[in-house]
Design a protein around this motif. Sequence first.
Motif, PDB file in Angstrom:
ATOM      1  N   ALA A  95      30.186  38.395  29.428  1.00 35.46           N
ATOM      2  CA  ALA A  95      31.283  38.566  30.366  1.00 35.46           C
ATOM      3  C   ALA A  95      31.749  37.220  30.898  1.00 35.46           C
ATOM      4  N   LYS A  96      32.988  37.200  31.313  1.00 36.63           N
ATOM      5  CA  LYS A  96      33.544  36.041  32.020  1.00 36.63           C
ATOM      6  C   LYS A  96      33.644  36.439  33.483  1.00 36.63           C
ATOM      7  N   VAL A  97      32.943  35.727  34.347  1.00 34.34           N
ATOM      8  CA  VAL A  97      32.928  36.051  35.771  1.00 34.34           C
ATOM      9  C   VAL A  97      33.526  34.885  36.554  1.00 34.34           C
ATOM     10  N   ASP A  98      34.598  35.175  37.293  1.00 36.59           N
ATOM     11  CA  ASP A  98      35.219  34.180  38.165  1.00 36.59           C
ATOM     12  C   ASP A  98      34.892  34.519  39.612  1.00 36.59           C
ATOM     13  N   VAL A  99      34.434  33.525  40.353  1.00 34.81           N
ATOM     14  CA  VAL A  99      34.109  33.709  41.771  1.00 34.81           C
ATOM     15  C   VAL A  99      35.126  32.931  42.596  1.00 34.81           C
ATOM     16  N   LYS A 100      35.809  33.634  43.509  1.00 35.51           N
ATOM     17  CA  LYS A 100      36.807  33.009  44.368  1.00 35.51           C
ATOM     18  C   LYS A 100      36.449  33.262  45.836  1.00 35.51           C
ATOM     19  N   PHE A 101      36.785  32.302  46.679  1.00 36.32           N
ATOM     20  CA  PHE A 101      36.574  32.442  48.116  1.00 36.32           C
ATOM     21  C   PHE A 101      37.901  32.822  48.765  1.00 36.32           C
ATOM     22  N   VAL A 102      37.843  33.820  49.646  1.00 37.80           N
ATOM     23  CA  VAL A 102      39.062  34.438  50.157  1.00 37.80           C
ATOM     24  C   VAL A 102      39.101  34.350  51.672  1.00 37.80           C
ATOM     25  N   PHE A 103      40.193  33.810  52.205  1.00 39.02           N
ATOM     26  CA  PHE A 103      40.419  33.870  53.645  1.00 39.02           C
ATOM     27  C   PHE A 103      41.905  33.900  53.949  1.00 39.02           C
ATOM     28  N   CYS A 104      42.238  34.096  55.227  1.00 39.27           N
ATOM     29  CA  CYS A 104      43.633  34.216  55.651  1.00 39.27           C
ATOM     30  C   CYS A 104      44.226  32.832  55.923  1.00 39.27           C
ATOM     31  N   ASN A 105      45.442  32.826  56.462  1.00 40.69           N
ATOM     32  CA  ASN A 105      46.183  31.582  56.677  1.00 40.69           C
ATOM     33  C   ASN A 105      45.375  30.541  57.453  1.00 40.69           C
TER      34      ASN A 105
END
Length: 310
Positions: free
Chosen positions: A92-102
Amino acid sequence: MAVKPSKPKRGRFVLSCFILIFFLCVLASINEVRFDGFLQFGRCTLLNNSRSATTTTSQDTRILIGILTLPDQYLRRHFLRLVYGTQNPEGAKVDVKFVFCNLTKEDQKVIISLEIMQYNDIIILNCTENMNKGKTSAFFTSLPEIFNETKNSPYPPYHYVMKADDDTYVRLNSLVQSLKTLPKEDLYYGFVIPCGSMDPFKHYMSGMGFLVSWDIVEWISGSDIPKKHVEGPEDKVFGDWMRWAKRGMNRYNAKWSMYNYPDPPSVCSHELWPDTIAVHLLKNQEKWVKTLSFFNHTAPLKESKMYHIH
């Protein structure tokens, strides 16, 4: 005086040329160039290989993990990059992203810009930072617009999307293996809440880390149901969407391979064990270190004269 070649020799020469051209065209076809007809006009024709590329890519499982966190959590992000960047899931190809608001501070704008330049693993949503007032909704709603229009990318861009907390340790290979036999459509996957329940249809998946298939992501983006029900415990709200719309009918309860860290003990926790997909509530470095040590996370470290770690 030149001697004319005999007919047999001329015939062998023509035959040799014929065989050579045929061999070159067959060889070219291996590199995605198709031999057009049987030596039609003695040339090879380059075909659009998008179908073969799509077929190959569609067989690979693609997973996006969005870790919802806060802009000022610089050290936590750097640590998690080490945790996830040192895992190599198979198949599998797994992408990890960090998510926050403005972003709201000048230092955030500068430092996070540097992070994006270096790692390209941050998604900034158009929202005000919150826990239970629509951040999770904003995350899922934004994904089709972000990823569906990516040039030359396969469709779907990801088969699965997972929302995870920044105090959750996801063992990527275990996650991938658990998904192998599961459908890539209408899937809702996670740890059923309340902790005493094993019924994923009656209840909902914990916010520690729940996963859905891409068709559900697209549905969230276009449906009025999520828009009208945003506020409340984000995992419960998400479960309400699934129940009201009769979505996520392929449900997978990953309990007890997903659980809370055992200290303090609770009905949602148990001791660390090998058959683990995710551990939640790693609130401090000591818990992270004990967890990583238990799973021998640093086992792939190669020996070198440059260091010695006993």
